[in-house]
Design an enzyme around this catalytic site. Structure first.
Site, short mmCIF file in Angstrom:
data_model
loop_
_atom_site.label_atom_id
_atom_site.label_comp_id
_atom_site.label_asym_id
_atom_site.label_seq_id
_atom_site.Cartn_x
_atom_site.Cartn_y
_atom_site.Cartn_z
N PHE A 11 0.95 -1.22 -0.13
CA PHE A 11 0.15 0.10 -0.01
C PHE A 11 0.84 1.42 0.01
CE2 PHE A 11 -2.25 3.01 3.00
CZ PHE A 11 -3.09 3.59 2.02
N TYR A 132 5.50 -7.38 16.62
CA TYR A 132 5.68 -6.45 15.70
C TYR A 132 6.57 -5.17 16.26
CZ TYR A 132 5.07 -2.55 12.27
OH TYR A 132 5.21 -1.46 11.54
#
Length: 319
Positions: A11, A132
């Site tokens: 994206f 993450y």
């Protein structure tokens, strides 16, 4: 200038390639294991875990923008976060050194700060709560150690908050989709602030760093202001789409209980589900971050926060 983007098929990468390509100022290559639908002619199949292919792909370039990352909430096994985000950083640095490249822009994340912090700026201690965030912080630590022996390099680290925009299919899209559908259920009181970043501004800031921050080691949070609450997002979505959005509030503890239930169901079914305890916790958390450093750097965001939200909502849900 010759710019190599690692992980440019996603994206943000696609939007960045589009902006840089239209400017006509750069020679570009995209190194990614995934195909690029918009830029196949300048995309080279390359895995950040393959140092040899990285080194070949980076030959002759002046600057590297490292976007490649494992970032979903449900990556399995969790070792992939560290393989891609940490070892991928090591491989990138070694491939750059082999090619004499000394300029790097790295997209880290505000996830390095953890949840429910008091508006952290870049000096705030790291306290990531998930794999993450932990892997992004470890990648930054690799960079810090590298710079100790490579002080002639130019390294810019961007820590964006959650990024939204047209074509995005991440957490913000899922939230706005639920709100726009009228099937939204508010967990908690909705007063928690959510720092967000519009993709058009994020890619503009990255190009600003390409042009303006050509020496030294710099770290920037990237956040578009103002910080909307979840209630604000519901209000603006209804106003922009001209819809009356019904909302049902449920207590936080019930939402978390439901999230744990979905965790168990996902484990038993071996399927990735849209709801989890981690996502409920993130939804209800205050995720507000300081961006004074970026906004006092000389950079002027091309889009107001409300305009970014309007562009996305009209594109995705305004039909």
């Amino acid at each position: 200038m010759k710019i190599a983007i690692i992980g440019g098929s996603g994206f943000v990468g696609t939007k960045l390639l589009e902006r840089l390509y239209k400017s006509g100022l750069y020679e570009l290559i995209n190194l990614d294991k995934a195909e690029s639908l918009m830029f196949p002619a300048i995309t080279l199949n390359c895995n950040v875990l393959d140092k040899e292919s990285l080194s070949k792909g980076l030959a002759g370039f002046d600057l590297v923008i490292l976007l490649a990352a494992e970032h979903r909430d449900d990556v399995s096994p969790v070792s992939l976060y560290y393989d891609v985000n940490v070892q991928g950083m090591r491989n990138t640095l070694e491939a750059m050194e082999a090619n004499g490249i000394k300029r790097l822009i790295f997209t880290s994340s505000v996830a390095v700060y953890g949840l429910d912090k008091d508006n952290p700026d870049e000096s705030f201690p790291a306290d990531p709560f998930n794999h993450y965030g932990k892997s992004k912080w470890e990648a930054e630590q690799v960079l810090q150690e590298w710079y100790k022996t490579h002080a002639d390099w130019n390294i810019n680290v961007v820590r964006p908050t959650v990024i939204f925009g047209e074509g995005n299919r991440g957490n913000v899209f899922n939230l706005l989709n639920q709100i726009a559908s009228g099937k939204f259920m508010m967990v908690g009181d909705g007063k928690n602030q959510k720092s967000m970043s519009y993709v058009g501004n994020v890619i503009a800031f990255i190009e600003f760093l390409v042009k303006e921050r050509v020496a030294g080691y710099h770290v920037f949070n990237y956040v578009d202001k103002p910080d909307f609450t979840t209630n604000d997002l519901v209000y603006h979505t209804g106003e922009i789409l001209d819809k009356k959005i019904p909302t049902t509030h449920i207590p936080y503890w019930i939402g978390m209980l439901g999230g744990y239930g979905f965790d168990v169901l996902a484990f038993l079914s071996r399927k990735k589900l849209a709801i989890s305890s981690v996502r409920v916790k993130k939804f209800c958390a205050v995720t507000k971050y300081d961006s004074k450093k970026a906004m006092s750097s000389g950079f002027v965001p091309p889009y107001a926060m409300e305009e970014g939200l309007r562009r996305m909502l009209k594109e995705e849900f305004g039909k």
